[in-house]
Design an enzyme around this catalytic site. Structure first.
Site, PDB file in Angstrom:
ATOM      1  N   GLU A 153     -18.207 -42.141   7.528  1.00  0.00           N
ATOM      2  CA  GLU A 153     -19.214 -41.153   7.121  1.00  0.00           C
ATOM      3  C   GLU A 153     -18.726 -39.719   7.347  1.00  0.00           C
ATOM      4  OE1 GLU A 153     -22.942 -41.478   9.238  1.00  0.00           O
ATOM      5  OE2 GLU A 153     -23.954 -40.190   7.797  1.00  0.00           O
ATOM      6  N   GLU A 247     -32.244 -42.951   6.874  1.00  0.00           N
ATOM      7  CA  GLU A 247     -31.837 -42.291   8.115  1.00  0.00           C
ATOM      8  C   GLU A 247     -32.468 -40.903   8.032  1.00  0.00           C
ATOM      9  OE1 GLU A 247     -27.807 -42.101  10.534  1.00  0.00           O
ATOM     10  OE2 GLU A 247     -28.039 -40.360   9.229  1.00  0.00           O
TER      11      GLU A 247
END
Ligand code: LER
Ligand code: MN
Length: 267
Positions: A153, A247
């Protein structure tokens, strides 16, 4: 595309961008109640809860495990893969490998986010990138053993200086032949770093394996100022078949955030 919601059991991340912080049986029940396909787990370590217990909750509620976050290694134990101290780097690697094994038994990939760390005066940029590449090789080989991907990420500039933009991260993965590592496109970070969300998604879609679908202010899409419908349509047109994962901040309440998130994923 499938939907997932974050379940966080890390006390140090109580103020983080996670929807449900309840005990797992409650978190799974809420995920199902809101209509999610899967949960994304953010646990203190691979030893917090047994794989059998997670499987039992999955079966009870008919939910998949979208991914397993590793960030607790950083927020709880201060471990990163690019620390100046080789003993800490080794501990970070072992922490992640344990979560790869944990997720692998649930057909779920693990995610490297904050545990990537950053370069510094003590660890020059090229050195940090070589630590990252070497660690990703080891971790990705372990993921192959479980027949799952590993997810890297890129984060915004305030959280890492390794990779902030998708295309730079893609070039790094290609250069190091990290074929079993996919990219996480977190729209919150991308909103800060990408010149164009559309271009970043289109250019990197072949590498994007997971999405944190968050609005500009890290709330559910529709609660900030992102023009998200065209992005959703673009993902559909590009044939993205992975997760849109929540998220996001649990605001105004966790249940309202979850409900809005599900609404926002309907084309
Ligand atoms: C951190 O900002 C983040 O986006 C997480 O997914 C990584 O730990
Ligand atoms: Mn994220």
């Amino acid at each position: 595309m499938k939907t997932a919601v974050t379940l966080c059991r890390v006390a140090e991340a109580a103020a983080g961008p996670f929807v449900f912080h309840d005990e797992l049986p409650i978190g799974f029940a809420k995920a199902k109640q809101h209509g999610f396909d899967a949960v994304e787990l953010f646990l203190p370590s691979a030893h917090e809860v047994s794989v059998a217990e997670i499987k039992q909750l999955q079966e009870q509620h008919g939910l998949l495990i979208a991914a397993v976050g590793t960030g607790a290694g950083m927020v709880k134990h201060g471990l990163t893969l690019t620390d100046a101290d080789p003993a800490i780097r080794q501990k970070a690697l072992e922490f992640i490998l344990e979560l790869v094994d944990f997720g692998g038994q649930l057909d779920a990939p693990a995610i490297l986010g904050s545990m990537q760390g950053r370069s510094s005066a003590a660890v020059p940029h090229e050195t940090a990138l070589s630590y990252l590449a070497n660690a990703l090789k080891v971790i990705s080989a372990r993921a192959v053993e479980h027949n799952v991907k590993f997810i890297y990420e890129p984060l915004n500039r305030y959280e890492t200086n390794l990779f902030n933009r998708s295309s730079d991260a893609t070039a790094f993965l290609v250069k190091h032949q990290l074929d079993n590592v996919t990219l996480l496109a977190d729209f919150f970070h991308m909103n800060i770093e990408e010149a164009s969300m559309e271009q970043a998604l289109a250019e990197n879609i072949a590498h994007i394996g997971h999405i944190h679908f968050a609005d500009s202010n890290r709330r559910a899409m529709g609660f900030g100022h992102s023009d998200y419908k065209p992005l959703l349509l673009l993902l559909h047109q590009l044939g993205y078949a992975g997760y849109l994962s929540a998220e996001i901040l649990p605001l105004p309440t966790a249940d309202e955030a979850a409900a809005q998130f599900i609404q926002s994923t309907i084309l």
